[in-house]
Structures are given as structure tokens and as C-alpha cells.
Design an enzyme around this catalytic site. Structure first.
Site, PDB file in Angstrom:
ATOM      1  N   LYS A   1       3.743   4.607   4.862  1.00 59.01           N
ATOM      2  CA  LYS A   1       3.114   3.334   5.234  1.00 59.01           C
ATOM      3  C   LYS A   1       3.887   2.613   6.333  1.00 59.01           C
ATOM      4  O   LYS A   1       3.342   1.709   6.974  1.00 59.01           O
ATOM      5  CB  LYS A   1       2.980   2.444   4.002  1.00 59.01           C
ATOM      6  CG  LYS A   1       1.999   2.955   2.958  1.00 59.01           C
ATOM      7  CD  LYS A   1       1.916   2.008   1.768  1.00 59.01           C
ATOM      8  CE  LYS A   1       0.934   2.519   0.713  1.00 59.01           C
ATOM      9  NZ  LYS A   1       1.443   3.698  -0.012  1.00 59.01           N
TER      10      LYS A   1
ATOM     11  N   PHE B   1      -3.469  -2.275  -8.008  1.00 57.89           N
ATOM     12  CA  PHE B   1      -3.793  -3.516  -8.705  1.00 57.89           C
ATOM     13  C   PHE B   1      -4.465  -3.166 -10.037  1.00 57.89           C
ATOM     14  O   PHE B   1      -5.315  -2.278 -10.103  1.00 57.89           O
ATOM     15  CB  PHE B   1      -4.756  -4.359  -7.872  1.00 57.89           C
ATOM     16  CG  PHE B   1      -4.105  -5.148  -6.762  1.00 57.89           C
ATOM     17  CD1 PHE B   1      -2.749  -5.056  -6.496  1.00 57.89           C
ATOM     18  CD2 PHE B   1      -4.864  -5.999  -5.972  1.00 57.89           C
ATOM     19  CE1 PHE B   1      -2.162  -5.789  -5.482  1.00 57.89           C
ATOM     20  CE2 PHE B   1      -4.296  -6.736  -4.943  1.00 57.89           C
ATOM     21  CZ  PHE B   1      -2.936  -6.631  -4.702  1.00 57.89           C
TER      22      PHE B   1
ATOM     23  N   HIS C   1       5.259   4.966  -2.915  1.00 55.46           N
ATOM     24  CA  HIS C   1       4.150   4.052  -2.633  1.00 55.46           C
ATOM     25  C   HIS C   1       4.596   3.088  -1.533  1.00 55.46           C
ATOM     26  O   HIS C   1       3.846   2.837  -0.599  1.00 55.46           O
ATOM     27  CB  HIS C   1       3.749   3.310  -3.898  1.00 55.46           C
ATOM     28  CG  HIS C   1       2.476   2.543  -3.772  1.00 55.46           C
ATOM     29  ND1 HIS C   1       1.293   3.113  -3.380  1.00 55.46           N
ATOM     30  CD2 HIS C   1       2.198   1.226  -3.975  1.00 55.46           C
ATOM     31  CE1 HIS C   1       0.336   2.194  -3.354  1.00 55.46           C
ATOM     32  NE2 HIS C   1       0.868   1.036  -3.703  1.00 55.46           N
TER      33      HIS C   1
ATOM     34  N   CYS D   1      -5.340   0.829  -5.134  1.00 51.49           N
ATOM     35  CA  CYS D   1      -4.503   1.601  -4.206  1.00 51.49           C
ATOM     36  C   CYS D   1      -4.033   2.930  -4.786  1.00 51.49           C
ATOM     37  O   CYS D   1      -3.394   3.713  -4.074  1.00 51.49           O
ATOM     38  CB  CYS D   1      -3.297   0.760  -3.791  1.00 51.49           C
ATOM     39  SG  CYS D   1      -3.766  -0.835  -3.092  1.00 51.49           S
TER      40      CYS D   1
ATOM     41  N   GLU E   1       9.312  -0.330  -7.801  1.00 54.20           N
ATOM     42  CA  GLU E   1       9.238   1.122  -7.676  1.00 54.20           C
ATOM     43  C   GLU E   1      10.648   1.717  -7.649  1.00 54.20           C
ATOM     44  O   GLU E   1      10.886   2.788  -8.220  1.00 54.20           O
ATOM     45  CB  GLU E   1       8.478   1.523  -6.413  1.00 54.20           C
ATOM     46  CG  GLU E   1       8.234   3.030  -6.324  1.00 54.20           C
ATOM     47  CD  GLU E   1       7.374   3.464  -5.156  1.00 54.20           C
ATOM     48  OE1 GLU E   1       6.953   4.642  -5.135  1.00 54.20           O
ATOM     49  OE2 GLU E   1       7.119   2.638  -4.246  1.00 54.20           O
TER      50      GLU E   1
ATOM     51  N   HIS F   1      -1.049   0.347   5.030  1.00 54.26           N
ATOM     52  CA  HIS F   1      -1.504   0.644   3.664  1.00 54.26           C
ATOM     53  C   HIS F   1      -3.012   0.875   3.679  1.00 54.26           C
ATOM     54  O   HIS F   1      -3.795  -0.051   3.899  1.00 54.26           O
ATOM     55  CB  HIS F   1      -1.150  -0.528   2.753  1.00 54.26           C
ATOM     56  CG  HIS F   1      -1.342  -0.246   1.298  1.00 54.26           C
ATOM     57  ND1 HIS F   1      -1.939   0.905   0.819  1.00 54.26           N
ATOM     58  CD2 HIS F   1      -1.012  -0.978   0.199  1.00 54.26           C
ATOM     59  CE1 HIS F   1      -1.971   0.860  -0.502  1.00 54.26           C
ATOM     60  NE2 HIS F   1      -1.416  -0.274  -0.898  1.00 54.26           N
TER      61      HIS F   1
END
Length: 447
Positions: free
Chosen positions: A334, A398, A302, A163, A313, A339
Site C-alpha cells: 500500500k 471494518f 495489511h 478490506c 497488526e 489502499h
């Protein structure tokens, strides 16, 4: 010395609009691009919603033969890249094509192609698998097809960091121009994997929201958040060396002045609990630009809507900004488009650039009451109109990948009355960096 890099073109294909203008109009209307999955039967799935691209026509951007040889993630990339190219006003026939490069990433490539051809293998045998299967599936084909379609013959690569792919691609393109590997770069990310295996995989990982109300499905930082909503699309920006852009009279949206990239070295899916890696990426971006935490106005987070991402975050922002964290305006795009995985960083860069241009920060739509541990200003309920001088956009992937890009509102050269001559922004940055080092020595702030 590193060359200065500016953004001169934007392109986007998203769940709320297939052009930049349509996307930004949807953002300003707080449009939710989430709905029932239409690409396959979800009867056996707990997850019913996704953020699909609607009414996309490949023929608007490429001929029919080229489109047939591309999977959707490549088509989206070509469409967004062509938009950015045309928006920039560049004419590649008048440029050195080897000075024009492409770095566009996809976290996965084409899962739909893999599903389709594997099914064909099982039911009809190996001779019926398409000879175009591999070149249509592999993730580098987004960048490759853009290069072919537009005639960009310079550096052509793709970064695959889940991502964080789109953001890392833009960061690497920044470096290519800063150090003379290119004069202009099309950079960003793309993705299209709303398919049976894609949804099943993320669903069984318990990463996806099982909410059935589109308005409450993607709610980053909310106390009731339950996961992210899978989206698709592409975002691409034209990066250009400043002097080249000025010489041809290009419009300049913003300057890209800082990039930070780190790894958590912690877990394959969860960010580090203390946020140290993501914090360091933000600090590195600020350090490169010579910007103090107190000077940053806005962060496009994010902000996926998973418990771990939003909490960690938030901790990262606290760690990077200290007392200045509560002064920041933060939001998550998002909340409206879901996403986009490898495409998220590219589209969110476009949103951040437009926020600077218009002095307008969209709300985190759908989020009502924040988690008590998510204690920052996530722009809940209403947009904010303000001048934005510095903005960060973050991506986490990830594998523990962290990426942050720092943008600033572009300012032309100005007269320095005291000295009596012109002082360009390289000098301004040097002065700012010296001041930052001096201030950090006094306050104990450490990058």
C-alpha cells in the site's frame, strides 16, 4: 484428504500498471501511484490525493456492449481475471465448465453508480433512473461478469468483508478446490469508489491521509503516518488443483497451503488492540500448513498507514510469532498503490506470489522512521533479495474481519534416498506437522 492447490495464473489492474508485468515493474522501480484526485473537484475536501488507475481501456478485455453494462469495479475484475486466465494457459472449451468457478469480492460495489443515479432521481424523477442501475451497482456483479465473460459455470460467489474481501475470496476458493467443489477457481478482489461520497465518508471518519505530498501520503508504520490513501483496481489469481495443473503441464507460481479467518468481536472500525484476532488468523494458516513461525520468511502486511492498524497488526505479529517475529521481513504494498479496499487482498496476493518467484521483497516505500511501537523489520530503505520458502499475506476489514493466507515456494516431488521411493509434498506436510506438534509441546508454543 484435502487436495493440494497451486497458483497458475495472475492478473492485476493497479494505480501503477494495468497488467501484472507493468505492476511488478512499477513495484521494482518503487513507483508511487498516488496523485491529485481527477474524478471530481476536491476544492471543499481536506483530502486531495488518491491512487487512481490510469489509462485503463476496457476494450482491451471485453466488447463495447459488455463494457457499457459494467461499472468500473466490474471492468477491473474482468480485466484482471482475463489476464489470470490467459496467463494460466487454460482453455475452458477443453474443461468441464462446472468445475471452473469464480469468487471475486468487492467491499462496496459501485458508489459512483449510486451517486449518479440518485442525482438523476432528484433532478429528473424516478422514471429516468437507469434500468441497469441495480445490476451494475451490486458487488456480486464482479464475479458474475467474470463468469459470463469467460464461461466459468461452477461455484460463483463473492465475499464482502470490507478490506478483507479479496483475501477471504481467495481463502474460500482454496477451500472449494481442497474439498472437491471445483478444480479451478478465479479468485480475488476489486474496487473503484474514488468518488465524492467515498472520499467524504472516509475523510470524515478521519481514516484518510490529508498529506499533499504523494511521497509522504501512504507511509505505513512511519511515526508520521496520518491515514491511508484511497486506491482502486483489482487483483485475481487462478487457483488450480495440483494434479490437474501437473497433468496439463501448467507453470506453477506457488502453492497455497494455509488459510486463517477470524473475527475480533471488538469494534466496527478498529482492530482489536491486543491483535489477538489477527494473530489467530496467522496461526491458523500456519497450523493448516504444518509450518512453524520460525519457518516463515516474509509477510505482506495489511499495513494501511493508519495509527491503529499498523500498531495493532504489529502486536498481532508479535503474538503469533513470538521470538521469531524479529526474524521476519515485512512490507506494505500500500505504500505504493494506496489502499484498494476490497481489491487490496487480491493485488497483494499477486505481489506476494511474485516476491516468492523472484526472491525479492520490495521496500515499504516512503516510510523513513518507524513508530517506536512498530518495532519490527518493515523493509525500510532498500529491497531484500533472498529465497522465500514461506510467505503470509494479511488483510483486516471494518467489522473486525481478519484473513491470512500462507504461500510456499512450489517444489516438485523428490527422491527419498533413505526409503528408496518418491515422497510427495503431502507426506512432507504430514512429517512437518508432526514435528511442529512435537516442537510446540517442548517449547510451550500454542497455536
Amino acid at each position: 484428504m484435502k487436495k493440494r492447490v497451486v497458483i497458475t495464473g495472475l492478473g492485476a489492474v493497479t494505480p501503477i500498471g494495468n497488467t501484472v508485468d507493468a505492476f511488478w515493474d512499477g513495484i521494482k522501480k518503487e513507483q508511487i501511484g498516488i496523485g491529485a484526485i481527477t474524478s471530481f473537484d476536491t476544492s471543499d475536501y481536506k483530502v486531495k490525493l488518491a491512487a487512481e488507475v490510469k489509462d485503463f481501456k476496457a476494450a482491451d478485455y471485453m466488447d463495447a456492449k459488455a463494457a457499457r453494462r459494467m461499472e468500473l469495479f466490474s471492468q477491473y475484475a474482468v480485466a484482471a481475471a482475463r489476464q489470470a486466465y490467459e496467463d494460466s494457459g487454460l482453455d475452458i472449451s477443453k474443461e468441464d465448465p462446472y468445475g471452473a468457478g469464480v469468487i471475486i469480492g468487492s467491499g462496496i460495489g459501485s458508489l459512483p453508480a449510486l451517486e449518479r443515479e440518485y442525482s438523476r432521481l432528484l433532478t429528473k424523477g424516478p422514471t429516468r433512473v437507469s434500468p441497469m442501475f441495480v445490476p451494475m451497482m451490486i458487488s456480486n456483479m464482479a464475479a458474475g461478469n467474470v463468469s459470463i465473460q469467460l464461461g466459468f459455470k461452477g461455484k460463483c460467489t463473492n465475499v464482502v468483508t470490507a478490506c478483507a474481501s479479496g483475501t477471504h475470496c481467495i481463502g474460500d476458493a482454496l477451500r472449494a478446490i481442497q474439498y472437491g467443489d471445483a478444480v479451478m477457481m478465479l479468485a480475488g478482489g476489486t474496487e473503484s469508489c474514488i468518488c465524492e461520497t467515498g472520499v467524504a465518508g472516509f475523510m470524515n471518519l478521519t481514516a484518510l491521509s490529508t498529506e499533499t505530498d504523494p511521497m509522504r501520503a501512504s507511509i505505513p508504520f512511519d511515526q508520521d503516518r496520518s491515514g491511508f490513501v484511497l486506491g482502486e483496481g483489482a487483483g485475481v489469481v487462478m487457483l488450480e488443483e495440483l494434479n490437474h495443473a501437473k497433468e496439463r503441464g501448467a507453470k506453477i507460481y506457488a502453492e497455497l497451503c494455509g488459510y486463517g479467518a477470524t473475527a475480533d468481536a471488538y469494534h466496527i472500525t478498529s482492530p482489536a488492540e491486543d491483535g489477538a484476532g489477527a494473530a489467530r488468523a496467522m496461526q491458523l494458516a500456519m497450523q493448516e500448513a504444518g509450518v512453524l513461525p520460525s519457518e516463515v520468511d516474509y509477510i505482506n502486511a495489511h499495513g494501511t498507514g493508519t495509527h491503529h492498524n499498523d500498531l495493532f497488526e504489529t502486536r498481532a505479529i508479535h503474538r503469533a510469532f513470538g521470538d521469531a517475529a524479529h526474524q521476519l521481513h515485512i512490507n506494505s504494498t500500500k505504500s505504493m498503490i494506496g489502499h484498494l479496499l476490497g481489491g487490496a487482498g487480491g493485488v497483494e496476493m499477486v505481489a506476494t506470489v511474485l516476491a516468492i518467484r523472484d526472491g525479492w521483497i520490495h521496500p515499504t516505500v516512503g516510510t523513513k522512521k518507524t513508530d517506536p511501537e512498530c518495532d519490527l523489520n518493515y523493509t525500510i530503505g532498500a529491497p531484500v533479495q533472498m529465497e522465500i520458502n514461506y510467505a503470509l499475506t494479511n488483510s483486516l476489514g471494518f467489522g473486525g474481519h481478519n484473513a491470512s493466507l500462507l504461500l510456499k515456494r512450489y517444489k516438485k516431488m523428490r527422491k527419498n534416498i533413505q526409503v528408496g521411493g518418491e515422497r510427495d509434498m503431502d507426506t512432507e506436510n504430514l512429517i512437518r506437522l508432526i514435528q511442529a506438534v512435537s516442537d510446540s509441546a517442548l517449547t510451550g508454543f500454542r497455536y
